[in-house]
Design a protein around this motif. Structure first.
Motif, PDB file in Angstrom:
ATOM      1  N   LEU A  70       0.868  -1.390   0.003  1.00 35.88           N
ATOM      2  CA  LEU A  70      -0.017  -0.027   0.132  1.00 35.88           C
ATOM      3  C   LEU A  70       0.873   1.283  -0.061  1.00 35.88           C
ATOM      4  CD1 LEU A  70      -3.169   0.742   0.379  1.00 35.88           C
ATOM      5  CD2 LEU A  70      -2.410   1.494   2.497  1.00 35.88           C
ATOM      6  N   PRO A  71       0.781   2.330  -0.766  1.00 35.11           N
ATOM      7  CA  PRO A  71       1.196   3.439  -0.958  1.00 35.11           C
ATOM      8  C   PRO A  71       1.156   4.490   0.151  1.00 35.11           C
ATOM      9  CG  PRO A  71      -0.329   3.713  -2.585  1.00 35.11           C
ATOM     10  CD  PRO A  71      -0.283   2.040  -1.977  1.00 35.11           C
ATOM     11  N   ILE A  72       2.079   4.566   1.127  1.00 41.06           N
ATOM     12  CA  ILE A  72       1.960   5.419   2.432  1.00 41.06           C
ATOM     13  C   ILE A  72       2.251   6.788   2.162  1.00 41.06           C
ATOM     14  CG2 ILE A  72       2.686   5.792   4.593  1.00 41.06           C
ATOM     15  CD1 ILE A  72       3.511   2.734   4.608  1.00 41.06           C
ATOM     16  N   PRO A  73       1.415   7.728   2.389  1.00 41.84           N
ATOM     17  CA  PRO A  73       1.431   9.265   2.285  1.00 41.84           C
ATOM     18  C   PRO A  73       2.516   9.650   3.066  1.00 41.84           C
ATOM     19  CG  PRO A  73      -1.089   8.814   2.696  1.00 41.84           C
ATOM     20  CD  PRO A  73      -0.289   7.539   2.800  1.00 41.84           C
ATOM     21  N   GLU A  74       3.421  10.676   2.327  1.00 41.08           N
ATOM     22  CA  GLU A  74       4.600  11.169   2.756  1.00 41.08           C
ATOM     23  C   GLU A  74       4.268  11.931   4.207  1.00 41.08           C
ATOM     24  OE1 GLU A  74       7.180  13.080   0.603  1.00 41.08           O
ATOM     25  OE2 GLU A  74       7.101  11.779  -1.364  1.00 41.08           O
ATOM     26  N   GLU A  75       3.222  12.573   4.378  1.00 39.86           N
ATOM     27  CA  GLU A  75       2.840  13.268   5.390  1.00 39.86           C
ATOM     28  C   GLU A  75       2.143  12.628   6.683  1.00 39.86           C
ATOM     29  OE1 GLU A  75      -0.904  13.566   2.665  1.00 39.86           O
ATOM     30  OE2 GLU A  75       1.281  13.615   2.322  1.00 39.86           O
ATOM     31  N   VAL A  76       2.181  11.261   6.492  1.00 36.74           N
ATOM     32  CA  VAL A  76       1.352  10.545   7.603  1.00 36.74           C
ATOM     33  C   VAL A  76       2.684   9.721   8.011  1.00 36.74           C
ATOM     34  CG1 VAL A  76      -0.084   8.670   8.340  1.00 36.74           C
ATOM     35  CG2 VAL A  76      -0.773  10.517   6.387  1.00 36.74           C
ATOM     36  N   GLN A  77       2.699   9.730   9.524  1.00 41.55           N
ATOM     37  CA  GLN A  77       3.718   8.571  10.122  1.00 41.55           C
ATOM     38  C   GLN A  77       3.664   7.303   9.511  1.00 41.55           C
ATOM     39  OE1 GLN A  77       3.203   8.031  14.304  1.00 41.55           O
ATOM     40  NE2 GLN A  77       5.305   6.928  14.619  1.00 41.55           N
ATOM     41  N   ARG A  78       4.836   6.742   9.543  1.00 38.88           N
ATOM     42  CA  ARG A  78       4.965   5.383   8.970  1.00 38.88           C
ATOM     43  C   ARG A  78       5.545   4.557   9.830  1.00 38.88           C
ATOM     44  NH1 ARG A  78       6.967   2.286   3.647  1.00 38.88           N
ATOM     45  NH2 ARG A  78       6.429   4.409   2.682  1.00 38.88           N
ATOM     46  N   ILE A  79       4.939   3.420  10.453  1.00 40.44           N
ATOM     47  CA  ILE A  79       5.496   2.611  11.356  1.00 40.44           C
ATOM     48  C   ILE A  79       5.818   1.254  10.512  1.00 40.44           C
ATOM     49  CG2 ILE A  79       5.263   1.237  13.564  1.00 40.44           C
ATOM     50  CD1 ILE A  79       3.499   3.403  14.332  1.00 40.44           C
TER      51      ILE A  79
END
Length: 139
Positions: A31-40
Motif C-alpha cells: 500500500l502506498p503510504i502518504p509522505e505526510e503520515v507517520q509510517r511505522i
C-alpha cells in the motif's frame, strides 16, 4: 519491561495517544503510504509480520468503534477478509461494543489513509489486506 502483548514502542505510544475517532491504518506490504503520515514499518520479509497477527495485537490494546475496508478485499482475498471480520466480531463480543464496518473503493481507501495518525506496514502480501481502525472509547 512492558507486560502486555504489544511491546513495539512506536505502536505502543500510538495506541496510548489515540483519541476518540482518531484513525490508524494497518496495511499490506504494497500500500502506498502518504509522505505526510507517520509510517511505522514492521515489514521484515514476505508475510512477516502478517496482517492478521498485527490486527490481533492492535485490537488487544485499543478500543475500536469502526473500520474502513476496501470493497476489493472481500472479493479478491475472501479468506483473509473473513478472518478479519471474525476477529472484529470476536473483539466486539469481548468488549460488549459494536464495531461498524464501512466498505469503500480501494482508491477511496488509499485517499482516506491521509487522515490516519499513522500507517502500520506489515509484511503481508495478500492483495487488499488493509484496514483503517477508528478509535472508540473504553467508557
Amino acid at each position: 519491561m512492558k507486560k502486555s502483548t504489544l511491546i513495539n514502542s512506536e505502536l505502543s505510544y500510538l495506541v496510548a495517544t489515540l483519541g476518540h475517532t482518531d484513525e490508524i491504518t494497518i496495511c499490506d506490504a504494497g500500500l502506498p503510504i502518504p509522505e505526510e503520515v507517520q509510517r511505522i514499518d514492521l515489514a521484515l520479509t514476505h508475510g512477516v509480520p502478517s496482517f492478521l497477527e498485527t490486527v490481533k495485537v492492535i485490537l488487544s490494546e485499543s478500543q475500536i468503534e469502526g473500520v474502513i475496508i476496501a470493497e476489493e478485499f472481500a472479493t479478491v482475498s475472501p479468506e483473509h477478509h473473513e478472518a478479519l471480520i471474525n476477529q472484529l466480531n470476536a473483539e466486539s463480543e469481548a468488549s460488549g461494543k459494536s464495531i461498524a464496518v464501512t466498505y469503500v473503493s480501494h482508491e477511496a481507501f488509499k485517499a482516506r489513509t491521509k487522515q490516519s495518525r499513522a500507517v502500520v506496514r506489515t509484511g503481508e502480501c495478500t492483495p487488499y489486506a488493509n484496514v483503517i481502525f477508528q478509535a472508540g472509547v473504553v467508557f
